[in-house]
Design a protein around this motif. Structure first.
Motif, mmCIF file in Angstrom:
data_model
loop_
_atom_site.group_PDB
_atom_site.id
_atom_site.type_symbol
_atom_site.label_atom_id
_atom_site.label_comp_id
_atom_site.label_asym_id
_atom_site.label_seq_id
_atom_site.Cartn_x
_atom_site.Cartn_y
_atom_site.Cartn_z
ATOM 1 N N GLY A 67 0.852 -1.182 0.000
ATOM 2 C CA GLY A 67 0.000 0.000 0.000
ATOM 3 C C GLY A 67 0.886 1.230 0.000
ATOM 4 O O GLY A 67 1.800 1.342 -0.811
ATOM 5 N N ASN A 68 0.672 2.146 0.967
ATOM 6 C CA ASN A 68 1.496 3.356 1.009
ATOM 7 C C ASN A 68 2.717 3.198 1.896
ATOM 8 O O ASN A 68 3.499 4.116 2.068
ATOM 9 C CB ASN A 68 0.672 4.539 1.533
ATOM 10 N N LYS A 69 2.835 2.006 2.485
ATOM 11 C CA LYS A 69 3.867 1.832 3.486
ATOM 12 C C LYS A 69 5.126 1.192 2.903
ATOM 13 O O LYS A 69 5.092 0.061 2.422
ATOM 14 C CB LYS A 69 3.282 0.934 4.579
ATOM 15 N N VAL A 70 6.226 1.954 2.932
ATOM 16 C CA VAL A 70 7.498 1.405 2.445
ATOM 17 C C VAL A 70 8.029 0.430 3.487
ATOM 18 O O VAL A 70 8.118 0.756 4.668
ATOM 19 C CB VAL A 70 8.520 2.533 2.193
ATOM 20 N N ILE A 71 8.345 -0.797 3.059
ATOM 21 C CA ILE A 71 8.801 -1.785 4.038
ATOM 22 C C ILE A 71 10.269 -2.135 3.880
ATOM 23 O O ILE A 71 10.844 -2.834 4.696
ATOM 24 C CB ILE A 71 7.955 -3.074 3.984
ATOM 25 N N SER A 72 10.875 -1.677 2.805
ATOM 26 C CA SER A 72 12.282 -2.006 2.604
ATOM 27 C C SER A 72 12.914 -1.039 1.611
ATOM 28 O O SER A 72 12.233 -0.480 0.758
ATOM 29 C CB SER A 72 12.373 -3.438 2.075
ATOM 30 N N ARG A 73 14.223 -0.853 1.774
ATOM 31 C CA ARG A 73 14.900 0.064 0.865
ATOM 32 C C ARG A 73 16.352 -0.341 0.657
ATOM 33 O O ARG A 73 17.025 -0.795 1.578
ATOM 34 C CB ARG A 73 14.849 1.494 1.444
ATOM 35 N N GLU A 74 16.805 -0.226 -0.570
ATOM 36 C CA GLU A 74 18.214 -0.458 -0.899
ATOM 37 C C GLU A 74 18.636 0.636 -1.877
ATOM 38 O O GLU A 74 17.789 1.254 -2.522
ATOM 39 C CB GLU A 74 18.403 -1.819 -1.598
ATOM 40 N N THR A 75 19.946 0.858 -1.983
ATOM 41 C CA THR A 75 20.412 1.871 -2.933
ATOM 42 C C THR A 75 21.510 1.308 -3.824
ATOM 43 O O THR A 75 22.421 0.634 -3.341
ATOM 44 C CB THR A 75 20.981 3.102 -2.184
ATOM 45 N N VAL A 76 21.382 1.570 -5.118
ATOM 46 C CA VAL A 76 22.485 1.268 -6.034
ATOM 47 C C VAL A 76 23.275 2.556 -6.157
ATOM 48 O O VAL A 76 22.776 3.565 -6.655
ATOM 49 C CB VAL A 76 21.972 0.842 -7.426
ATOM 50 N N LYS A 77 24.502 2.529 -5.653
ATOM 51 C CA LYS A 77 25.320 3.741 -5.620
ATOM 52 C C LYS A 77 25.705 4.182 -7.029
ATOM 53 O O LYS A 77 25.906 3.351 -7.914
ATOM 54 C CB LYS A 77 26.601 3.467 -4.812
ATOM 55 N N ALA A 78 25.811 5.503 -7.182
ATOM 56 C CA ALA A 78 26.194 6.039 -8.489
ATOM 57 C C ALA A 78 27.585 5.538 -8.886
ATOM 58 O O ALA A 78 28.423 5.241 -8.034
ATOM 59 C CB ALA A 78 26.177 7.560 -8.455
ATOM 60 N N LEU A 79 27.747 5.444 -10.181
ATOM 61 C CA LEU A 79 29.005 4.967 -10.739
ATOM 62 C C LEU A 79 30.102 5.987 -10.501
ATOM 63 O O LEU A 79 29.905 7.183 -10.715
ATOM 64 C CB LEU A 79 28.773 4.823 -12.250
ATOM 65 N N ARG A 80 31.250 5.540 -10.054
ATOM 66 C CA ARG A 80 32.382 6.452 -9.983
ATOM 67 C C ARG A 80 33.316 6.089 -11.116
ATOM 68 O O ARG A 80 33.358 4.940 -11.552
ATOM 69 C CB ARG A 80 33.091 6.325 -8.633
ATOM 70 N N LYS A 81 34.097 7.070 -11.556
ATOM 71 C CA LYS A 81 34.906 6.853 -12.754
ATOM 72 C C LYS A 81 35.868 5.670 -12.643
ATOM 73 O O LYS A 81 36.108 4.946 -13.578
ATOM 74 C CB LYS A 81 35.711 8.127 -13.066
ATOM 75 N N ASP A 82 36.429 5.499 -11.419
ATOM 76 C CA ASP A 82 37.466 4.483 -11.285
ATOM 77 C C ASP A 82 36.920 3.072 -11.060
ATOM 78 O O ASP A 82 37.674 2.132 -10.878
ATOM 79 C CB ASP A 82 38.400 4.855 -10.117
ATOM 80 N N VAL A 83 35.639 2.952 -11.092
ATOM 81 C CA VAL A 83 35.071 1.635 -10.844
ATOM 82 C C VAL A 83 34.860 0.899 -12.164
ATOM 83 O O VAL A 83 34.247 1.402 -13.079
ATOM 84 C CB VAL A 83 33.710 1.751 -10.115
ATOM 85 N N THR A 84 35.385 -0.285 -12.246
ATOM 86 C CA THR A 84 35.153 -1.057 -13.469
ATOM 87 C C THR A 84 33.723 -1.589 -13.444
ATOM 88 O O THR A 84 33.159 -1.854 -12.391
ATOM 89 C CB THR A 84 36.118 -2.248 -13.571
ATOM 90 N N ALA A 85 33.172 -1.751 -14.626
ATOM 91 C CA ALA A 85 31.777 -2.179 -14.729
ATOM 92 C C ALA A 85 31.570 -3.460 -13.938
ATOM 93 O O ALA A 85 32.383 -4.367 -13.991
ATOM 94 C CB ALA A 85 31.417 -2.400 -16.189
ATOM 95 N N ARG A 86 30.483 -3.478 -13.196
ATOM 96 C CA ARG A 86 30.255 -4.597 -12.316
ATOM 97 C C ARG A 86 29.481 -5.685 -13.048
ATOM 98 O O ARG A 86 28.662 -5.424 -13.902
ATOM 99 C CB ARG A 86 29.486 -4.070 -11.123
ATOM 100 N N CYS A 87 29.804 -6.872 -12.709
ATOM 101 C CA CYS A 87 29.119 -7.990 -13.349
ATOM 102 C C CYS A 87 27.836 -8.260 -12.583
ATOM 103 O O CYS A 87 27.846 -8.351 -11.370
ATOM 104 C CB CYS A 87 30.011 -9.212 -13.294
ATOM 105 N N TYR A 88 26.751 -8.386 -13.282
ATOM 106 C CA TYR A 88 25.512 -8.681 -12.562
ATOM 107 C C TYR A 88 24.793 -9.855 -13.207
ATOM 108 O O TYR A 88 25.123 -10.314 -14.283
ATOM 109 C CB TYR A 88 24.606 -7.458 -12.510
ATOM 110 N N GLY A 89 23.800 -10.321 -12.526
ATOM 111 C CA GLY A 89 22.998 -11.406 -13.092
ATOM 112 C C GLY A 89 23.686 -12.747 -12.951
ATOM 113 O O GLY A 89 23.612 -13.587 -13.833
#
Ligand code: GTP
Length: 598
Positions: free
Chosen positions: A536-558
């Motif tokens: 409904g209107n109630k948030v029960i969980s939260r996560e954040t995907v941090k913004a990409l920084r230049k020195d970070v190599t692309a992360r493998c997902y999936g």
């Protein structure tokens, strides 16, 4: 060939126990086709079927066989799909027969589909001929397995035929048993015509081709015919027997199996289970057992590129020509754009369709989490059907939600009983019974919500039993449950395609795990991406995907996609299917995130 020398039979077996191989041997032994023609397993003509080793559509083939009495018999082998998704098609195909060969792998023993198919065959009063296959294997245990078969169906274990479809041992005995034990078909050639449609296919030039078993009366070439369920009228322009191809005949008499072509352009007129009769002087009643098949599992299918929408529509239209059980309706998703809500008979059916869209039509599609159909009673007294979780009304106006339930049959070595019971419990299952098939194998029965098995139940079952348990299920009824809609938001925008329906007791845990999984699946972008789950209107969980920084190599997902999702595997190799949701790039895997949650 006179009616008393006709035999109509089918072969039923658990997947991989050798049904197709045995069918091949029978065709070969009766000279219906040569071993060279045999090279490809003829009864499985679709590529996809061969690869999966699952016969999806039923066909029939007529053999001539000279028996020990010196007489020539016509044996019609009617092929049945082996999987529970197609139970209705199986039951119609069985209804076209008087006997069934029950094939059991002598090394594997009785499995879930052995039993579910056997029950269907016994329900149709078929004569059962038990056959132990693969007796050539060193690991074969013919005596033990024969005993467990006769424990199920009665009789003497010594009478269970022992064959090797691979080497050809025992094949003649199978043919003789068909002649001796399967009763000849009944039916009066002068009665009003009643023929059962047990399958159909579509030909671009000739229209719908229906496969029938004549139960009563005689059908002659050119006769005006009526499909009773739809009252559609045509002429039987061509009729005949089914051999390797179609062989035109002037008439089909009672007990015969054959085809009818009548320039039927609308496949919806030729439904499996329907009765074909004469338009004039026809039968007044349909053969019993006809029902409209209703899809049980739904999923959104969207083109990755919205320009492909019309192509997707055309592909679904084409698929439906050969698959009347497939339904689809256009739908719009705020997240995914224009697509379709597609209805399937079950999980296997869904996978087959998704794979065909990908392979035969080369369509790049995004699919959403499969879900079941909910019956929702509103406080206003009205009842609506919800086939898309995002369309679940607000809790405030709902008085009751009902969901489909199934009985699940699990056959397993005894050592995995505990783990499997744990799995069923976790999936809101209710224990029904447990029966020993042999001293070390058990038939476990549970009632479960269908929604709990459409996800990854099969994979989990296989993993907790190290691959040894087999499983089959059947729809029973709808039951009231305490269900809630769980929504997902990306940077505050609700993503309708990620909404799911969950049981109240699982909502919090599900929300938490879903957010976690999405955080792994959604790649880093130029900005933070907030992932929230809400009831409904109630948030029960939260996560954040941090913004990409230049020195970070692309992360493998999936990484840990479930084995069943072959579609996704393929994507990993080539193109990545991404959908733009607001400013966020979301990969296809995310829409099936629930499947890969631990
Ligand atoms: P589905 O189409 O998936 O239902 O399988 P099926 O029951 O038709 O089994 P299929 O005939 O495809 O056989 C499964 C596997 O078992 C194949 O690899 C066959 O070669 C093998 N097989 C079949 N019969 C025998 C046999 O008598 N002996 C041995 N050793 N292998 C066999």
């Amino acid at each position: 060939i006179p009616q008393d020398r006709l035999r109509n039979f089918c072969i039923i077996a658990h997947i991989d126990h050798g049904k197709s191989t045995l069918a091949d041997r029978l065709l070969e032994a009766t000279g219906t086709l040569t071993s060279r023609e045999m090279q490809a397993q003829v009864l499985d003509s679709m590529d996809l079927e061969r690869e999966r080793g699952i016969t999806i559509k039923s066909h029939a083939i007529r053999m001539r066989h000279t028996a020990e009495d010196g007489e020539t018999y016509a044996l019609n082998l009617i092929d049945t799909p082996g999987h529970v998704d197609f139970t209705y098609e199986v039951s119609r195909a069985l209804n076209a027969c008087e006997g069934a060969i029950l094939v059991v792998d002598a090394a594997q023993g009785i499995e879930a589909q052995t039993i579910s198919n056997l029950y269907l065959a016994m329900g149709q009063d078929l004569e059962i001929i038990p056959v132990l296959n693969k007796v050539d294997l060193p690991s074969a245990q013919p005596d033990i397995v024969a005993q467990s078969i006769t424990d199920l169906i009665g009789g003497d274990p010594a009478d269970v035929l022992k064959v090797s479809a691979k080497t050809g041992v025992g094949i003649d005995a199978v043919l003789q048993a068909i002649v001796d034990r399967v009763p000849p078909p009944g039916g009066d050639p002068d009665a009003p015509l009643q023929s059962l449609i047990f399958d159909s296919t579509f030909d671009t030039y000739r229209g719908s081709i229906v496969y029938v078993r004549v139960k009563e009366g005689t059908l002659r070439k050119g006769d005006p015919i009526t499909f009773m369920a739809t009252n559609a009228k045509y002429n039987a322009e061509e009729i005949g027997y089914l051999k390797l191809g179609m062989e035109p005949m002037p008439e089909l008499t009672p007990g015969e199996v054959g085809y009818i072509i009548g320039s039927v352009k609308d496949v919806q007129d030729t439904k499996v289970g329907d009765t074909v009769t004469h338009t004039r002087g026809g039968a007044s009643e349909q053969l019993p057992g006809y029902r409209d098949v209703k899809p049980m599992v739904f999923s959104g299918i969207y083109p990755t590129d919205s320009a492909d929408f019309e192509d997707l529509r055309a592909a679904l239209e084409r698929l439906q020509l050969n698959d009347a059980a497939l339904t689809y309706e256009p739908e719009t998703s705020a997240a995914l754009g224009f697509g379709f809500r597609v209805g399937f008979l079950g999980m296997l059916h869904m996978e087959v369709v998704q794979e065909r869209l990908d392979r035969e039509f080369n369509l790049d599609i995004v699919t959403t989490m499969p879900n079941v159909r909910y019956s929702v009673e509103l406080t206003s007294g009205e009842t609506i059907e919800v086939e898309n979780p995002s369309e679940m009304p607000d809790r405030g106006i709902i008085s009751e939600i009902r969901e489909p339930y199934v009985t699940a049959q699990i056959i397993t070595p005894t050592e995995y009983i505990g783990a499997l019971m744990g799995l069923c419990q976790e999936r809101r299952g209710t224990y029904i019974t447990q029966e020993y098939i042999t001293t070390d194998r058990v038939d476990l029965q549970y009632e479960l919500p269908l929604a709990e098995i459409v996800f990854d139940f099969y994979d989990k079952l296989k993993s907790v039993s190290r691959g040894y348990a087999s499983f089959d299920y059947e729809f029973i009824d709808e039951r009231t449950s305490d269900l809630q809609k769980l929504d997902v938001m990306l940077n505050g925008d609700p993503v309708d395609a990620l909404s799911t329906i969950v049981h109240k007791d699982k909502a919090y845990d599900m929300g938490r795990r879903l957010c976690k999984k999405l955080r792994e699946l959604i790649p880093r972008q130029m900005f933070d991406v907030a992932i929230q789950a809400a009831l409904g209107n109630k948030v029960i969980s939260r996560e954040t995907v941090k913004a990409l920084r230049k020195d970070v190599t692309a992360r493998c997902y999936g990484g840990d996609i479930s084995r069943k999702r072959k579609l996704l595997e393929k994507q990993k190799e080539g193109k990545k299917r991404m959908k733009q949701i607001g400013a966020v790039e979301v990969p296809q895997e995310a829409f099936l995130a629930v499947l890969s949650m631990d």
